[in-house]
Design an enzyme around this catalytic site. Sequence first.
Site, PDB file in Angstrom:
ATOM      1  N   HIS A 141      -3.878   5.714   4.693  1.00 26.43           N
ATOM      2  CA  HIS A 141      -4.635   4.484   4.455  1.00 26.43           C
ATOM      3  C   HIS A 141      -6.035   4.767   3.900  1.00 26.43           C
ATOM      4  O   HIS A 141      -6.682   3.867   3.363  1.00 26.43           O
ATOM      5  CB  HIS A 141      -4.709   3.643   5.730  1.00 26.43           C
ATOM      6  N   ASP A 171       1.276   7.843   8.163  1.00 26.01           N
ATOM      7  CA  ASP A 171      -0.136   7.667   7.810  1.00 26.01           C
ATOM      8  C   ASP A 171      -0.810   9.003   7.520  1.00 26.01           C
ATOM      9  O   ASP A 171      -1.951   9.252   7.917  1.00 26.01           O
ATOM     10  CB  ASP A 171      -0.887   6.926   8.910  1.00 26.01           C
ATOM     11  N   SER A 255     -11.259   8.165  10.387  1.00 28.37           N
ATOM     12  CA  SER A 255      -9.852   8.342  10.024  1.00 28.37           C
ATOM     13  C   SER A 255      -9.672   9.539   9.097  1.00 28.37           C
ATOM     14  O   SER A 255     -10.353   9.663   8.083  1.00 28.37           O
ATOM     15  CB  SER A 255      -9.315   7.085   9.334  1.00 28.37           C
TER      16      SER A 255
END
Length: 414
Positions: A141, A171, A255
């Site tokens: 993402h 992911d 992230s």
Amino acid sequence: MDFNDEDFYSQKRRRKNDRSNLLTAFVSAIIGGLIVLMLMPTFVNSGIIDLTPKGGVNPPSQTINNQTPTNVTSGKQIQVDVNSAIVDATEKVKPAVVGVVNIQKQTNFWTNITKSVEAGVGSGVVFDKRSGKAYIVTNNHVIEGANNVEVALADGKRVPAKVLGADELTDLAVISIDEKYADAVATFGDSTNLKAGEPAIAIGNPLGLKFSQSVTVGVVSSPNRTIDKDLDGDGQPDWETDVIQTDAAINPGNSGGALLNINGDVIGINSAKIAESGVEGLGFAIPISEAKPIIDQLIQYGKVKRPYMGITQIDLHSVSQADRVNVLKLPESVNDGIVIYDVSRFGPAYLAGLKRLDVIVKLDDQPINSSSDLRKFLYKQKKVGDKMKVSFYRDGNLQSIELTLTEVPDQNRR
């Protein structure tokens, strides 16, 4: 009479003066003692008073950790050099944590001019250098939808990066930069034997590059958590992601960053943060032992090769009891499974004879209760080319067939 009165009052004044003198002497003695106690350290340090025991016997020395005792003098500052395991682990990996910048093209509504802008910033971890390239793992993402990707180095310099592969389901994504820009490489550890309560260190870029390479420390809250993921937006979970839960602060921008153990080994790739009003944020990371085979395939193939049945399904739980009986004709005892809504033409299920409205209850004799169970079984226990037994209900009768799994077509890939 007057004489006697004068004598009376004179004696009274003398008694009062005697009491006053006694009180003054008592207070003076207390004040003097306090002054001596306060000045005692000064007298000792200056040598006016010698407290060394007579007879030449010195007090025993005290040592800590077999080091030479240090004499501490009043008024001097003491500097302590602390090299903790957390500091060592951080210094080992911090140079390998970089910023990942997602650059997308946007067109101005009024001027119709298109220009490249930063759509988002995340983190990444340099984990390998070879053949002139430095390989960086991050989250899917973080780079999703990017026209270009740049890597922000520790010194603030930005260099172009190439996306080698990405996988929506886990992911994860892998990008690369020129090897000369990578000063350090992180070491992947083992996440299979983590214990709740052991230290966890998160490094990343919370809230963007302004706070690059920030370090937060906590513990492994749980080494095995499962988070449901809805991939198609229908409100039903399509996949269960296995994650490490930690209370080390993980904020937007973290992230793709590293979650470390106390030895400075990467045990997870930071992936998500759930925060609710009035509740402490819960940080999650993809276990590195599960990420490794995905990363290898992304480097080798640019994608993850997964087995494919060729069906579209819905969970039996979402079907009304009336439809289970009247349409699917299921026995009342059947409450779990998946209903085949559509069969892809010439796919493995089609070629094996499965049909619309068949209700799958087992794969290789293992119960399948939901679409998430189906994917988990296929992607974790089977490979492309494997044969698989399918147990299903059709018109109220339990049947079974065998099919051969193929690779997920690119148009069906997530």
